[in-house]
Motif scaffolding. Structure first.
Motif, PDB file in Angstrom:
ATOM      1  N   UNK A  87     -42.818   3.110   4.821  1.00 13.67           N
ATOM      2  CA  UNK A  87     -41.457   3.593   4.580  1.00 13.67           C
ATOM      3  C   UNK A  87     -41.005   4.384   5.798  1.00 13.67           C
ATOM      4  N   UNK A  88     -39.729   4.268   6.134  1.00 11.53           N
ATOM      5  CA  UNK A  88     -39.142   5.046   7.240  1.00 11.53           C
ATOM      6  C   UNK A  88     -38.093   5.989   6.665  1.00 11.53           C
ATOM      7  N   UNK A  89     -38.137   7.248   7.108  1.00 12.00           N
ATOM      8  CA  UNK A  89     -37.138   8.240   6.717  1.00 12.00           C
ATOM      9  C   UNK A  89     -36.483   8.771   7.981  1.00 12.00           C
ATOM     10  N   UNK A  90     -35.161   8.845   7.993  1.00 18.03           N
ATOM     11  CA  UNK A  90     -34.451   9.350   9.167  1.00 18.03           C
ATOM     12  C   UNK A  90     -33.201  10.098   8.756  1.00 18.03           C
ATOM     13  N   UNK A  91     -32.704  10.943   9.663  1.00 15.25           N
ATOM     14  CA  UNK A  91     -31.477  11.707   9.416  1.00 15.25           C
ATOM     15  C   UNK A  91     -30.447  11.549  10.520  1.00 15.25           C
ATOM     16  N   UNK A  92     -30.909  11.540  11.792  1.00 11.11           N
ATOM     17  CA  UNK A  92     -29.949  11.507  12.900  1.00 11.11           C
ATOM     18  C   UNK A  92     -30.357  10.565  14.023  1.00 11.11           C
ATOM     19  N   UNK A  93     -31.135   9.544  13.691  1.00 18.83           N
ATOM     20  CA  UNK A  93     -31.498   8.541  14.685  1.00 18.83           C
ATOM     21  C   UNK A  93     -30.264   7.905  15.309  1.00 18.83           C
ATOM     22  N   UNK A  94     -29.182   7.801  14.531  1.00 19.37           N
ATOM     23  CA  UNK A  94     -27.976   7.121  14.993  1.00 19.37           C
ATOM     24  C   UNK A  94     -27.205   7.850  16.060  1.00 19.37           C
ATOM     25  N   UNK A  95     -27.693   9.014  16.509  1.00 20.29           N
ATOM     26  CA  UNK A  95     -27.009   9.684  17.634  1.00 20.29           C
ATOM     27  C   UNK A  95     -27.039   8.792  18.870  1.00 20.29           C
ATOM     28  N   UNK A  96     -28.038   7.894  18.937  1.00 13.95           N
ATOM     29  CA  UNK A  96     -28.074   6.856  19.965  1.00 13.95           C
ATOM     30  C   UNK A  96     -27.824   5.527  19.259  1.00 13.95           C
ATOM     31  N   UNK A  97     -26.677   4.918  19.516  1.00 15.82           N
ATOM     32  CA  UNK A  97     -26.301   3.704  18.792  1.00 15.82           C
ATOM     33  C   UNK A  97     -27.306   2.574  19.006  1.00 15.82           C
ATOM     34  N   UNK A  98     -27.913   2.519  20.182  1.00  7.94           N
ATOM     35  CA  UNK A  98     -28.884   1.456  20.461  1.00  7.94           C
ATOM     36  C   UNK A  98     -30.130   1.620  19.598  1.00  7.94           C
ATOM     37  N   UNK A  99     -30.436   2.868  19.214  1.00 11.25           N
ATOM     38  CA  UNK A  99     -31.614   3.103  18.370  1.00 11.25           C
ATOM     39  C   UNK A  99     -31.445   2.458  17.001  1.00 11.25           C
ATOM     40  N   UNK A 100     -30.204   2.372  16.519  1.00 10.57           N
ATOM     41  CA  UNK A 100     -29.951   1.734  15.223  1.00 10.57           C
ATOM     42  C   UNK A 100     -30.381   0.271  15.271  1.00 10.57           C
ATOM     43  N   UNK A 101     -30.022  -0.401  16.339  1.00  7.34           N
ATOM     44  CA  UNK A 101     -30.405  -1.813  16.504  1.00  7.34           C
ATOM     45  C   UNK A 101     -31.918  -1.968  16.546  1.00  7.34           C
ATOM     46  N   UNK A 102     -32.586  -1.051  17.240  1.00  9.96           N
ATOM     47  CA  UNK A 102     -34.044  -1.125  17.336  1.00  9.96           C
ATOM     48  C   UNK A 102     -34.712  -0.852  15.984  1.00  9.96           C
ATOM     49  N   UNK A 103     -34.132   0.074  15.213  1.00  5.67           N
ATOM     50  CA  UNK A 103     -34.676   0.363  13.885  1.00  5.67           C
ATOM     51  C   UNK A 103     -34.521  -0.841  12.964  1.00  5.67           C
ATOM     52  N   UNK A 104     -33.377  -1.502  13.043  1.00  6.14           N
ATOM     53  CA  UNK A 104     -33.163  -2.705  12.236  1.00  6.14           C
ATOM     54  C   UNK A 104     -34.201  -3.775  12.600  1.00  6.14           C
ATOM     55  N   UNK A 105     -34.467  -3.935  13.881  1.00  7.31           N
ATOM     56  CA  UNK A 105     -35.472  -4.919  14.310  1.00  7.31           C
ATOM     57  C   UNK A 105     -36.839  -4.615  13.719  1.00  7.31           C
ATOM     58  N   UNK A 106     -37.259  -3.348  13.793  1.00  6.79           N
ATOM     59  CA  UNK A 106     -38.568  -2.973  13.263  1.00  6.79           C
ATOM     60  C   UNK A 106     -38.621  -3.169  11.753  1.00  6.79           C
ATOM     61  N   UNK A 107     -37.556  -2.759  11.084  1.00  2.00           N
ATOM     62  CA  UNK A 107     -37.503  -2.892   9.628  1.00  2.00           C
ATOM     63  C   UNK A 107     -37.597  -4.352   9.205  1.00  2.00           C
ATOM     64  N   UNK A 108     -36.872  -5.211   9.887  1.00  3.88           N
ATOM     65  CA  UNK A 108     -36.886  -6.636   9.539  1.00  3.88           C
ATOM     66  C   UNK A 108     -38.204  -7.304   9.920  1.00  3.88           C
ATOM     67  N   UNK A 109     -38.796  -6.855  11.003  1.00  2.00           N
ATOM     68  CA  UNK A 109     -40.046  -7.465  11.479  1.00  2.00           C
ATOM     69  C   UNK A 109     -41.169  -7.288  10.456  1.00  2.00           C
ATOM     70  N   UNK A 110     -41.217  -6.068   9.829  1.00  2.00           N
ATOM     71  CA  UNK A 110     -42.316  -5.747   8.919  1.00  2.00           C
ATOM     72  C   UNK A 110     -41.869  -5.542   7.475  1.00  2.00           C
ATOM     73  N   UNK A 111     -40.571  -5.744   7.191  1.00  2.00           N
ATOM     74  CA  UNK A 111     -40.025  -5.496   5.847  1.00  2.00           C
ATOM     75  C   UNK A 111     -40.299  -4.051   5.419  1.00  2.00           C
ATOM     76  N   UNK A 112     -39.891  -3.119   6.284  1.00  2.00           N
ATOM     77  CA  UNK A 112     -40.057  -1.697   5.991  1.00  2.00           C
ATOM     78  C   UNK A 112     -38.720  -1.139   5.497  1.00  2.00           C
ATOM     79  N   UNK A 113     -38.681  -0.574   4.285  1.00  2.00           N
ATOM     80  CA  UNK A 113     -37.433   0.015   3.801  1.00  2.00           C
ATOM     81  C   UNK A 113     -37.128   1.341   4.502  1.00  2.00           C
ATOM     82  N   UNK A 114     -35.866   1.711   4.490  1.00  2.00           N
ATOM     83  CA  UNK A 114     -35.389   2.919   5.167  1.00  2.00           C
ATOM     84  C   UNK A 114     -34.624   3.792   4.178  1.00  2.00           C
ATOM     85  N   UNK A 115     -34.980   5.066   4.140  1.00  2.00           N
ATOM     86  CA  UNK A 115     -34.233   6.066   3.374  1.00  2.00           C
ATOM     87  C   UNK A 115     -33.620   7.046   4.364  1.00  2.00           C
ATOM     88  N   UNK A 116     -32.365   7.394   4.163  1.00  4.83           N
ATOM     89  CA  UNK A 116     -31.716   8.412   4.981  1.00  4.83           C
ATOM     90  C   UNK A 116     -31.750   9.741   4.228  1.00  4.83           C
TER      91      UNK A 116
END
Length: 592
Positions: A220-249
């Motif tokens: 599971x991934x938990x985050x609050x302000x990763x989106x301060x860098x817009x490119x990080x959002x794209x990278x998080x989506x890639x990791x989540x989709x690669x391993x089917x990891x859910x995300x809670x904000x």
């Protein structure tokens, strides 16, 4: 004359500062004279935005930096103006927002020995032993300008520190004599004063983290302000989709992960119940979060492995903070996610069957959550719930061209769960605890992103804290219109809920004695009209809501701010407690 004040302003311009949010005083003659001379000579310097209240000035710089990552300058009057920054300096510090604050200081001569010597009674009254100490607990750096000979170096160094992770506010002060000093012009190479480079995860730690993620059964991934860098959002989506990891904000104050994504499991705030997915996770990766969960109410299993990745993983400025973790990784989240994605692609054998089953499980949970949210959002006769109000806002805005601000406080969870945004840079909250950020931040974001429609969602308490008279005077003067929607429950619900959290069967609950209601109610939208010609609208009937919101957005697009004061259930009503509990317990609802 070329003075320290002139060199100071030049240094701001050379370092990329576009705006000075200023509340000027008797300590700023050198600054004012230099600005006037620059205007007469068509010399380019940062644009001065007059701010009748210092809290709004710093909140505006805060919003600008959130939207762009670029620090702006705030100019205030000696120690009085410094103290009037109030909670805004807390917000900038806790939200890790880069900004340079400059305050003058009372003259240190009194018989005309130097230009700028004391000539007003206030110069004795405003002379204090430690002006910098007022904000030292909230700034990364503070210093005093004593001469113009090195003023540019001090400005460049201050901004270098402000922009280096973890970013934050810096404070400079300068007495009148020092700012009036005649000096020789100086040019510095700004390329030599860049912030420190963002950091990566060390190879051994990267290998361990990546392998643990791949081998986990329920990561599971938990985050609050990763989106301060817009490119990080794209990278998080890639990791989540690669391993089917859910995300809670957790208490999100950026758009960190698309709300409509199958792996998005919603957001949590002061959630009173245990989040089932957090409890079942065998590995939790926390990325960019100060408070990923509240241990008394909602936390991972004692058997779960926790990794903590953040620009500030030990929260060194928070005296009481600990979440035992296998590793604390001090790194830029975007770089770290790129590293993880690349390492997994190059080195890991993935069990596609496990990943497929996990994807099915969490996409089903996501689907059920969306259905439950939709049920809660339905219009009720005779009352406007926070969930219905937020859903209406979601439906009328153009997400690609809108920035939404959330300072809903006790409606924070309802807003973050129901606004449903998917575009990086479309959603912000203050990331801190001093109320009133919303108004000034809306001004700063509109200055930074003039092509965007800014929509500020605020409670009535946080609206009053924002100094709306100053906010809307500025919006009108500088032609930076935005839409404010007030979630008006006629009081401070937060202290009531805090009291009930500690004394659920106490005397305050028995007697309804919380001292938090705002009765008789004020016409809050009229404040904005009187101060800044904003259009005031009050809504009490749910059937009118969507049409009024559309009308408000149209008015803003035509250049006039709008404040829509929406009546939601009263802070003392049973309905408001029920709807708040309903929103906070989405997981429990789904479990049933």
């Amino acid at each position: 004359m070329y003075t320290t004040g002139t060199a100071f302003l030049e240094a701001l311009h050379e370092a990329g500062v576009s705006y000075i949010f200023a509340n000027l005083g008797s300590d700023h003659p050198a600054i004012i004279e230099s600005l006037a001379r620059a205007k007469k000579e068509n010399k380019e310097l940062p644009t001065v935005i007059t701010c009748p209240h210092e809290f709004v000035a710093l909140s505006a710089a805060h919003g600008y930096a959130q939207a762009t990552g670029e620090p702006q300058a705030v100019m205030v009057h000696v120690e009085c103006g410094t103290q009037n920054l109030g909670g805004a300096i807390h917000n900038a510090s806790r939200s890790r927002v880069p900004v340079l604050i400059f305050a003058g200081a009372s003259p240190y001569t009194q018989e005309g020995e130097l230009t700028g010597s004391r000539n007003e009674f206030i110069h004795w009254i405003q002379d204090v032993p430690d002006q910098r100490g007022i904000v030292r607990g909230y700034t990364k750096y503070d210093n005093e300008i004593r001469t113009g000979a090195n003023v540019k170096q001090l400005v460049y160094r201050a901004l270098q520190i402000a922009k280096s992770d973890p970013t934050g506010p810096v404070y400079l002060m300068g007495p009148r004599e020092a700012m009036e000093e005649e000096v020789e012009p100086m040019t510095l190479n700004n390329d030599l004063w860049e912030p420190i480079s963002p950091s990566a995860v060390a190879p051994l730690q990267l290998e361990q983290l990546s392998n643990d993620l791949v081998s986990a059964n329920n990561p599971l991934i938990v985050t609050s302000y990763l989106g301060r860098n817009k490119e990080a959002v794209e990278q998080l989506v890639q990791l989540s989709e690669k391993l089917a990891i859910p995300v809670i904000e957790s208490i999100p104050h950026q758009m960190n992960f698309p709300a409509d994504h199958s792996m998005h499991l919603g957001s949590q705030w002061n959630t009173p119940g245990q989040n089932e997915q957090l409890e079942e996770a065998d590995l939790v990766l926390v990325i960019d979060s100060d408070v990923p969960w509240i241990q008394m109410k909602n936390k991972p299993s004692d058997h779960a492995t926790v990794y903590y990745l953040d620009v500030d993983p030990l929260k060194e400025e928070m005296p009481l903070w600990y979440i035992p973790s296998k590793q604390f990784l001090k790194a830029d989240s975007c770089i770290a996610l790129k590293q993880m994605n690349q390492y997994i692609d190059d080195n890991c054998q993935l069990d596609k069957d496990v990943i497929s089953k996990r994807w099915k499980k969490f996409s089903d949970i996501h689907h059920h959550q969306m259905k439950e949210k939709h049920r809660i959002e339905q219009r009720k006769t005779g009352v406007i719930t926070p969930e219905y109000l937020t859903a209406c806002i979601r439906e009328v805005i153009d997400e690609e061209n809108t920035i939404v601000l959330n300072e809903g406080i006790t409606n924070y969870g309802a807003i973050s769960n129901h606004i449903g945004l998917n575009t990086p840079g479309s959603y912000y909250a203050s990331g801190a605890g001093s109320l009133g950020w919303n108004g000034g931040a809306a001004l700063g974001m509109k200055l930074a992103k003039s092509n965007k429609t800014v929509v500020s969602l605020t409670g009535d308490g946080s609206y009053l804290f924002s100094v709306p008279s100053t906010v809307h005077w500025m919006a009108n003067r500088y032609k930076i219109p935005f839409l404010t929607v007030i979630y008006n429950n006629s009081g401070w619900k937060a202290p009531k809920m805090s009291t009930l959290g500690v004394h659920p069967r106490g005397i305050a609950n028995e007697t309804e004695g919380f001292w938090v209601n705002f009765d008789p109610t004020a016409n809050l939208a009229k404040i904005a009209e009187a101060a800044g010609n904003a259009r005031p609208i009050t809504v009490e009937d749910s059937s009118e809501l969507k049409g009024v919101l559309e009308e408000g957005l149209k008015t803003v697009s035509e250049g006039r701010s709008v404040v829509i004061n929406v009546t939601i259930p009263h802070v003392y009503s049973k309905e408001i407690t029920d709807t708040g509990t309903q929103s906070a317990n989405l997981e429990a609802e789904l479990k049933k």
